[in-house]
Design a protein around this motif. Structure first.
Motif, PDB file in Angstrom:
ATOM      1  N   LEU A 129       0.820  -1.205   0.000  1.00 36.75           N
ATOM      2  CA  LEU A 129       0.000   0.000   0.000  1.00 36.75           C
ATOM      3  C   LEU A 129       0.856   1.257   0.000  1.00 36.75           C
ATOM      4  N   GLY A 130       1.822   1.318   0.900  1.00 34.00           N
ATOM      5  CA  GLY A 130       2.646   2.515   1.018  1.00 34.00           C
ATOM      6  C   GLY A 130       3.463   2.797  -0.221  1.00 34.00           C
ATOM      7  N   VAL A 131       4.052   1.774  -0.793  1.00 33.96           N
ATOM      8  CA  VAL A 131       4.908   1.967  -1.972  1.00 33.96           C
ATOM      9  C   VAL A 131       4.088   2.404  -3.175  1.00 33.96           C
ATOM     10  N   VAL A 132       2.953   1.741  -3.432  1.00 30.92           N
ATOM     11  CA  VAL A 132       2.142   2.102  -4.606  1.00 30.92           C
ATOM     12  C   VAL A 132       1.631   3.539  -4.474  1.00 30.92           C
ATOM     13  N   LEU A 133       1.163   3.916  -3.303  1.00 30.46           N
ATOM     14  CA  LEU A 133       0.684   5.290  -3.105  1.00 30.46           C
ATOM     15  C   LEU A 133       1.816   6.291  -3.293  1.00 30.46           C
TER      16      LEU A 133
END
Length: 414
Positions: free
Chosen positions: A194-198
């Motif tokens: 989640l954090g990386v894609v965002l």
């Protein structure tokens, strides 16, 4: 000597095909390559026909088949389409892009922990593409998040993906103990996805020129088949806590699913990924032929003597990362388990966790990634190798780093 040369040559051709995905100029895929190699081994006399059945791990295939039938029950009820429709804001709720990404990761990861991740991605990709395009959102980051979450979430349980099923069968691993060891790193991996894609797609979640609205009728959710699927899932989890072998429990649940007044058994069997089952059977056969030559045992002894045996994180981690993104995590696990007899329990947890998380690095790292790309292409969405790698590399390194620390701190492997 001739038999050894043939067995080694066909083994090399098979795993070259696993790495390439297909051979130039031919329309033969990984399953076809492995199956042709297995047939050649039998026809050449290297592997007697009567020994093929003994080479195949039927309990593993039984678990995969049973989970596919259970997944078919969910699919037949319209549950996958309903989830994807809701995730995409198809009911007019129109959640923010960030919230939508959170829900995509949660749904994809949660479903994959109790169902086959490949089936979850297969079912959810097309509807997700349609709903996102209708909202004017770029489907690519959400698809990367879906596949990444499916891989990460599947790492939590022994039934989340094919390689975990293989490893659990080889080591007789308990379902709940496996969850206790691998559940926390799987949750951390979901957060990394989640954090990386965002972060990578910040400010670019919306399409620059939103297309015209695409008609998409709300999917019909048949509640009774869904209730039946949920009850069956709960029953399966309860059976895992009993002495009944896991393959027998899964097959019992699958048998109940096939007895239905609403879904034809032909329909449910049509949803089974027979190609994956054939791939497994063929790889078991090819690996068994190589094992009969004695070469894998000699290599294992040599590695152990040189201090490079994969019972340590310093060896297991790079091995999982490289092998999963060359020949693929499923073939890599089959190959290693075939050569490595009686691995310690902690090493099996590490092998399951690290090969699964490593599958997020590149598009070729896992079958779920490949399924996502192919299904998205049919829906008109093109996802490039570089698009995925920009997210896949950091999310994989972060999640594997956490998993390594967790495994070491817990004392499961050194």
């Amino acid at each position: 000597m001739t038999d050894t040369v043939v067995a080694v040559a066909l083994f090399a051709v098979t795993y070259a095909g696993m790495a390439l995905g297909r051979f130039p100029g031919l329309r033969i895929d990984r399953t076809g390559i492995a199956l042709v190699a297995a047939i050649a081994l039998v026809l050449s006399g290297v592997l007697p026909a009567h020994s093929v059945a003994g080479a195949i791990d039927f309990p593993t295939l039984a678990i995969l088949f049973g989970l596919m039938i259970l997944s078919a029950q969910y699919a037949g009820s319209g549950f996958y389409d309903w989830c994807a429709y809701k995730v995409a804001g198809g009911d007019g709720g129109a959640p923010s892009p960030v919230r939508l990404m959170v829900v995509t990761v949660a749904v994809g990861g949660g479903l994959s922990a109790v169902l086959a991740n490949d089936v979850v991605v297969f079912a959810m990709t097309p509807m997700l593409c349609a709903g996102l395009a209708r909202r004017g959102l770029d489907p690519r980051p959400y698809l990367i998040a879906l596949a990444g979450a499916a891989n990460a979430g599947s790492a939590a349980t022994v039934i989340g993906n094919p390689q975990n099923i293989l490893i659990a069968q080889a080591g007789g691993l308990d379902f709940w103990r496996f969850l206790a060891v691998c559940g926390v790193p799987a949750l951390a991996a979901l957060a990394c996805v989640l954090g990386v894609v965002l972060w990578v797609w910040r400010g670019r979640l919306e399409l620059p020129h939103p297309p015209a609205p695409v008609s998409a009728d709300p999917p019909v959710l048949d509640r009774w088949p869904l209730v039946k699927a949920v009850v069956a899932t709960v029953a399966l989890l309860i059976l895992f806590a009993t002495p009944l072998p896991q393959d027998m429990g899964v097959l019992a649940v699958a048998g109940v699913m096939l007895v239905s007044r609403q879904m034809a058994s032909r329909t449910m069997l049509g949803m089974v990924d027979w190609h994956l089952l054939v791939l497994f059977a063929a790889l078991f056969t090819v690996n068994h032929a190589l094992a009969l030559t004695g070469i894998p045992a000699l290599l294992v002894d040599a590695l152990q003597g040189a201090g490079w045996f994969p019972d340590r994180l310093a060896v297991m981690t790079p091995l999982a990362l490289v092998s999963s993104n060359t020949i693929g995590n499923v073939p890599a696990v089959i190959l290693l388990l075939n050569a490595w007899t009686a691995p310690p329990e902690g090493a099996l947890y590490a092998l399951a966790l690290l090969t699964t998380l490593a599958g997020n690095l590149l598009l070729l790292g896992s079958l779920a990634n490949i399924i996502m790309v192919e299904r998205a292409a049919l829906a008109g969405v093109r996802l490039g190798f570089a698009d995925h790698a920009r997210c896949g590399i950091p999310m994989t390194l972060l999640s594997m780093g956490f998993a390594v620390v967790w495994l070491w701190a817990g004392g499961w492997i050194g």
